[in-house]
Design an enzyme around this catalytic site. Structure first.
Site, PDB file in Angstrom:
ATOM      1  N   THR A  20       0.910  -0.918  -0.009  1.00  0.00           N
ATOM      2  CA  THR A  20       0.024   0.199   0.010  1.00  0.00           C
ATOM      3  C   THR A  20       1.063   1.346   0.167  1.00  0.00           C
ATOM      4  OG1 THR A  20      -1.616  -1.088   1.014  1.00  0.00           O
ATOM      5  CG2 THR A  20      -1.794   0.919   1.543  1.00  0.00           C
ATOM      6  N   ASP A 101       0.371  -6.121   4.644  1.00  0.00           N
ATOM      7  CA  ASP A 101       0.083  -7.655   5.068  1.00  0.00           C
ATOM      8  C   ASP A 101       1.101  -8.774   5.761  1.00  0.00           C
ATOM      9  OD1 ASP A 101      -2.930  -7.005   4.257  1.00  0.00           O
ATOM     10  OD2 ASP A 101      -3.114  -7.833   2.897  1.00  0.00           O
TER      11      ASP A 101
HETATM   12  N1  ASP Z   1      -2.839  -5.383   0.774  1.00  0.00           N
HETATM   13  C1  ASP Z   1      -1.862  -4.533   1.317  1.00  0.00           C
HETATM   14  C2  ASP Z   1      -0.219  -5.220   1.038  1.00  0.00           C
HETATM   15  O1  ASP Z   1      -0.208  -5.831   1.891  1.00  0.00           O
HETATM   16  C3  ASP Z   1      -1.784  -4.149   2.350  1.00  0.00           C
HETATM   17  C4  ASP Z   1      -1.010  -2.873   3.140  1.00  0.00           C
HETATM   18  O2  ASP Z   1       0.346  -2.769   2.517  1.00  0.00           O
HETATM   19  O3  ASP Z   1      -1.419  -2.304   4.016  1.00  0.00           O
HETATM   20  O4  ASP Z   1       0.300  -4.975   0.399  1.00  0.00           O
END
Ligand code: ASP
Length: 320
Positions: A20, A101
């Site tokens: 993210t 994650d």
């Molecule tokens: N789904 C994303 C990831 O882990 C969530 C994040 O980075 O906050 O890449």
């Protein structure tokens, strides 16, 4: 000693893997929708111009994925690149941008295959880079501050998020949306960053058996993770052990047990049968760190990481 204004800046490498922190909004940036792993690591650095006064920074894009899709191939490549950079005497530390994650899994994996001498600092963000209140730039700045700080020498692999320094072994994502999304549980964090200052309260002792050899991308064994929940019987374990479809064949099973690491009678019997067939079985708890035992209170996901490396080091024995 030369005044700090005359001392050469420390040299570090920032490696991008996605997440993210590198995500962009799919519509209105004030709304939640976004795609993770879009921007390159160079773009992330441009958002934090003050980094240039802290370090001489080289970058490398190792991957650009949503970390829910993390693979062993990316892990092997990432660890190999970190080893490459840290072997150069001029490089003081590496910073890794990652998704939240599976951050704790990647951090723990790296902590088991890398030597402790030079800091490796992972950071991430809960809000995409295009959000009006993005948390990535501050987290990246804090991560570089820790990586270049003289007190951080020998700290090993840590995660820096929301002004807090977490040990790879202890950190866990505990919230799906808040920027204070990480905790080090009962052990507590290693320290904090306040403005320019780093306060370290403790260090993590080296793990027994580490560093482990880094498995080649195709040499990772299969270790599955199950949970003991109401109604769990032994059927899934039997299917996993016997399945001719699994490639590679099952080598290990980790169970997030109930309470103090308990499992249902039927699951227990199936696990014993699996162990008799050469499958390595480890039990953690769904609830939190288990006290005592050989596994140092590791969470189930981290116990799996450790078992993966232990089994990879043994190689693939023939199963009856
Ligand atoms: N789904 C994303 C990831 O882990 C969530 C994040 O980075 O906050 O890449």
């Amino acid at each position: 000693m030369a005044p700090s204004s005359l001392r050469p800046l420390p040299q570090i490498v920032v490696l991008g893997t996605g997440g993210t922190i590198a995500g962009t909004a799919t519509g209105d940036p004030s709304l939640p929708g976004y795609t993770a792993g879009v921007l390159g690591v160079e773009d992330l650095l441009k958002e934090v111009p003050t980094l240039g006064s802290l370090a001489q920074i080289q970058t490398e894009q190792v991957a650009n994925v949503d970390s829910k899709d993390m693979t062993f191939a990316v892990w092997t490549r990432l660890a190999g690149r970190v080893m490459h950079w840290l072997a150069q005497p001029s490089i003081q530390a590496c910073v890794i941008t990652h998704g939240t994650d599976t951050l704790e899994e990647t951090a723990y994996f790296l902590s088991l295959v890398l030597p402790l001498d030079k800091p490796v600092v992972l950071t991430a963000a809960m809000r995409p880079a295009t959000a009006l209140n993005a948390d990535g730039p501050q987290n990246l700045l804090d991560a570089v501050r820790v990586a270049t700080h003289p007190e951080a020498r020998g700290i090993g692999v840590v995660c820096v998020l929301h002004g807090v320094v977490h040990a790879a072994r202890d950190v866990a994502k505990i919230n799906t949306h808040a920027v204070e999304a990480f905790s080090s549980g009962e052990r507590g964090p290693l320290g904090e960053i306040e403005g320019e200052h780093l306060r370290l309260w403790r260090r993590t002792p080296p793990e027994s058996g580490a560093p482990f050899a880094l498995p080649a991308a195709e040499a990772w064994p299969r270790v599955e993770l199950l949970s003991n929940v109401a109604g769990t019987d032994g059927a899934v374990v039997r299917c996993l052990v016997e399945s001719p479809c699994l490639h590679p064949r099952l080598r290990g099973l980790v169970v997030a047990g109930t309470g103090g690491g308990t499992v249902s009678r039927e699951l227990e019997a199936a696990l014993e049968a699996a162990a008799a067939q050469g499958v390595s079985v480890k039990v953690a708890s769904r609830v939190g760190p288990l006290r005592g035992g050989d596994d140092d209170g590791l969470s189930a996901v981290k116990l799996r990481v450790r078992l993966l490396l232990e089994l990879a080091a043994i190689g693939t024995p023939l199963r009856p």
